[in-house]
Design a protein around this motif. Structure first.
Motif, short mmCIF file in Angstrom:
data_model
loop_
_atom_site.label_atom_id
_atom_site.label_comp_id
_atom_site.label_asym_id
_atom_site.label_seq_id
_atom_site.Cartn_x
_atom_site.Cartn_y
_atom_site.Cartn_z
N LEU A 119 0.83 -1.20 0.00
CA LEU A 119 0.00 0.00 0.00
C LEU A 119 0.87 1.25 0.00
O LEU A 119 1.74 1.41 0.85
N TYR A 120 0.63 2.13 -0.96
CA TYR A 120 1.30 3.42 -1.02
C TYR A 120 0.28 4.51 -0.75
O TYR A 120 -0.82 4.49 -1.30
N GLN A 121 0.64 5.47 0.10
CA GLN A 121 -0.24 6.56 0.46
C GLN A 121 0.42 7.89 0.12
O GLN A 121 1.64 7.96 -0.07
N GLN A 122 -0.39 8.93 0.06
CA GLN A 122 0.16 10.28 -0.05
C GLN A 122 0.99 10.59 1.20
O GLN A 122 0.53 10.40 2.32
N GLU A 123 2.21 11.02 0.98
CA GLU A 123 3.10 11.39 2.08
C GLU A 123 3.79 12.71 1.76
O GLU A 123 5.01 12.76 1.57
N PRO A 124 3.03 13.80 1.67
CA PRO A 124 3.66 15.08 1.35
C PRO A 124 4.65 15.49 2.44
O PRO A 124 4.40 15.32 3.63
N ARG A 125 5.76 16.04 2.01
CA ARG A 125 6.80 16.43 2.96
C ARG A 125 6.53 17.78 3.62
O ARG A 125 7.22 18.15 4.57
N PHE A 126 5.52 18.52 3.13
CA PHE A 126 5.31 19.86 3.66
C PHE A 126 3.87 20.14 4.04
O PHE A 126 3.58 20.67 5.10
N TYR A 127 2.91 19.79 3.17
CA TYR A 127 1.52 20.20 3.40
C TYR A 127 0.57 19.13 2.89
O TYR A 127 0.67 18.69 1.74
N LEU A 128 -0.37 18.72 3.76
CA LEU A 128 -1.40 17.75 3.40
C LEU A 128 -2.77 18.42 3.40
O LEU A 128 -3.19 18.98 4.42
N PHE A 129 -3.46 18.33 2.28
CA PHE A 129 -4.86 18.75 2.19
C PHE A 129 -5.68 17.48 2.34
O PHE A 129 -5.66 16.60 1.48
N PRO A 130 -6.45 17.33 3.43
CA PRO A 130 -7.12 16.04 3.69
C PRO A 130 -8.28 15.79 2.75
O PRO A 130 -8.88 16.70 2.17
N GLY A 131 -8.60 14.50 2.60
CA GLY A 131 -9.80 14.11 1.87
C GLY A 131 -9.63 13.94 0.37
O GLY A 131 -10.59 13.60 -0.31
N LEU A 132 -8.43 14.15 -0.17
CA LEU A 132 -8.22 13.97 -1.60
C LEU A 132 -7.98 12.49 -1.91
O LEU A 132 -7.37 11.78 -1.11
N PRO A 133 -8.43 12.00 -3.07
CA PRO A 133 -8.29 10.58 -3.38
C PRO A 133 -6.83 10.14 -3.43
O PRO A 133 -5.94 10.91 -3.81
N GLN A 134 -6.60 8.88 -3.02
CA GLN A 134 -5.27 8.29 -3.10
C GLN A 134 -5.12 7.65 -4.49
O GLN A 134 -5.43 6.48 -4.69
N ILE A 135 -4.68 8.44 -5.48
CA ILE A 135 -4.57 7.96 -6.86
C ILE A 135 -3.13 8.16 -7.33
O ILE A 135 -2.58 9.25 -7.22
N ASN A 254 0.09 17.95 -1.66
CA ASN A 254 -0.76 16.99 -2.36
C ASN A 254 -1.96 17.60 -3.07
O ASN A 254 -2.88 16.89 -3.47
N THR A 255 -1.97 18.91 -3.26
CA THR A 255 -3.10 19.56 -3.94
C THR A 255 -2.88 19.70 -5.45
O THR A 255 -3.70 20.31 -6.13
N ARG A 256 -1.82 19.16 -5.96
CA ARG A 256 -1.53 19.30 -7.39
C ARG A 256 -1.12 17.96 -7.98
O ARG A 256 -0.82 16.99 -7.28
N LEU A 257 -1.08 17.92 -9.29
CA LEU A 257 -0.57 16.79 -10.06
C LEU A 257 0.64 17.26 -10.86
O LEU A 257 0.70 18.41 -11.30
N ILE A 258 1.59 16.36 -11.05
CA ILE A 258 2.73 16.63 -11.93
C ILE A 258 2.45 15.95 -13.26
O ILE A 258 2.06 14.78 -13.31
N CYS A 259 2.63 16.69 -14.35
CA CYS A 259 2.33 16.19 -15.69
C CYS A 259 3.61 15.98 -16.48
O CYS A 259 4.51 16.83 -16.44
N HIS A 260 3.67 14.89 -17.21
CA HIS A 260 4.79 14.57 -18.10
C HIS A 260 4.29 14.46 -19.53
O HIS A 260 3.31 13.73 -19.78
N LEU A 261 4.95 15.12 -20.45
CA LEU A 261 4.73 14.91 -21.88
C LEU A 261 6.06 14.43 -22.46
O LEU A 261 6.98 15.24 -22.64
#
Length: 343
Positions: A119-135, A254-261
């Motif tokens: 199981l991998y979970q969100q583990e932000p090193r600075f700021y956690l916004f609760p309730g966001l999906p674990q995706i 954890n309030t953002r996504l990183i995008c790769h092209l």
């Protein structure tokens, strides 16, 4: 009661007495597993075998005959686990479950229950916004702008090719900061194996490079870039040399996504987020949660170069985005500068 069954129950009673005196008695745990298996309760037997294996730890200091018993218990537990998985697979197939077509989330739940994945979970090193999906990787259907970015890959690659002709423009992605402690346990600080060329960095445009990439910026015009003054967005070309590794790590928020092209992606360049490992393929974009453990490797024999940018998670409301931005502006107003988020 048949004599054989009576004998197994007597062994079960003896094991229970020993475990009442010492719940971590390895021989008693295995003996109870043996008795239960002989009485036909393989699932309960496996639980006692597994308990003995956990209690034994690495096995150091144990007598050879106990180690041999533990190995036998381990083999018995594995056989029971295989039987249980076969039973579940057959039952779920009858219920209509198809691993190739049914719910990915349900399939993952089975892998977690069976121990095939962790199981991998969100583990932000600075700021956690609760309730966001674990995706790990964001579903494409939640990113309606992604296809348009992919459609511009050829024009973006053309602008990149011009910049690649000037290799000194690229700098190591991780550079030391004079105003913060610099820890480099992974050897990435000032490491040119992973380099970057920024069009925007920490919420500020780099005009000398940005003006040379009008098609790239036009392709991102309708993208919901994560905007926090002094911190984000960052838009960059990221280059990973042949044979290079980016070690496992977590992002800061954890309030953002990183995008790769992917623009230059020879076969063998790959990326892992949590349990999901993918190869970059030129022109095929994705978005992921960087607060879930992730890493990269380039075993292709050639350089891999991608466009990276960060966006708000689609689950964040406009009010929430504005409040998060205001929060970090307040943080940065207290003292001299904030902590760059990176991408």
């Amino acid at each position: 009661m048949p004599a054989t069954e009576q004998g197994h129950r007597a062994k079960l009673d003896a094991a229970d007495r020993a475990l009442a005196a010492n719940p971590r008695d390895l021989r008693a745990l295995i003996a109870k597993g043996d008795a239960l298996a002989a009485l036909g309760d393989g699932r309960a037997a496996a639980s006692f075998y597994s308990s003995a294996l956990r209690a034994a730890g690495d096995g150091r200091g144990l007598a050879p005959e106990v180690v041999a018993e533990l190995r036998r218990a381990q083999a018995a537990a594995q056989i029971q686990a295989q039987r249980f998985e076969t039973h579940l697979a057959a039952s779920l197939a009858d219920a209509g479950f198809d691993p190739a077509a049914s719910s990915d989330r349900f399939a993952l739940s089975l892998d977690l229950m069976a121990g095939r994945k962790r199981l991998y979970q969100q583990e932000p090193r600075f700021y956690l916004f609760p309730g966001l999906p674990q995706i790990q990787f964001q579903p494409r259907e939640t990113l309606p702008w992604l296809a348009a970015v992919e459609a511009a890959a050829g024009e973006i690659r053309a602008e990149l090719d011009v910049l690649l002709a000037e290799p000194d423009l690229f700098r190591p992605y991780v550079e030391p900061r004079a105003d913060r402690p610099n820890r480099d346990a992974a050897g990435m600080v000032s490491n040119a194996d992973w380099s970057a060329l920024f069009l925007w960095k920490d919420g500020e445009e780099r005009p000398d490079i940005a003006r040379r990439c009008p098609r790239t910026l036009a392709a991102l015009a309708e993208v919901p870039l994560c905007r926090v003054p002094g911190r984000t967005p960052s838009i960059l070309f990221s280059k990973l040399k042949a044979g290079a590794r980016i070690p496992p790590h977590h992002g800061l928020i954890n309030t953002r996504l990183i995008c790769h092209l992917p623009l230059i992606a020879p076969a063998g360049s790959r990326f892992r987020v949590g349990n999901d490992v993918r190869e970059w393929r030129e022109g095929e974009a994705w978005a992921f949660d960087d607060t879930i453990e992730h890493e990269a490797a380039n075993d292709s024999g050639g350089e891999r170069t991608i466009l990276i940018f960060d966006v708000w998670k689609p689950e964040m409301s406009e009010e929430e985005r504005a409040l998060v931005s205001a929060l970090f502006q307040a943080v940065d107003a207290y003292g001299a500068g904030g902590q760059a988020w990176g991408v």
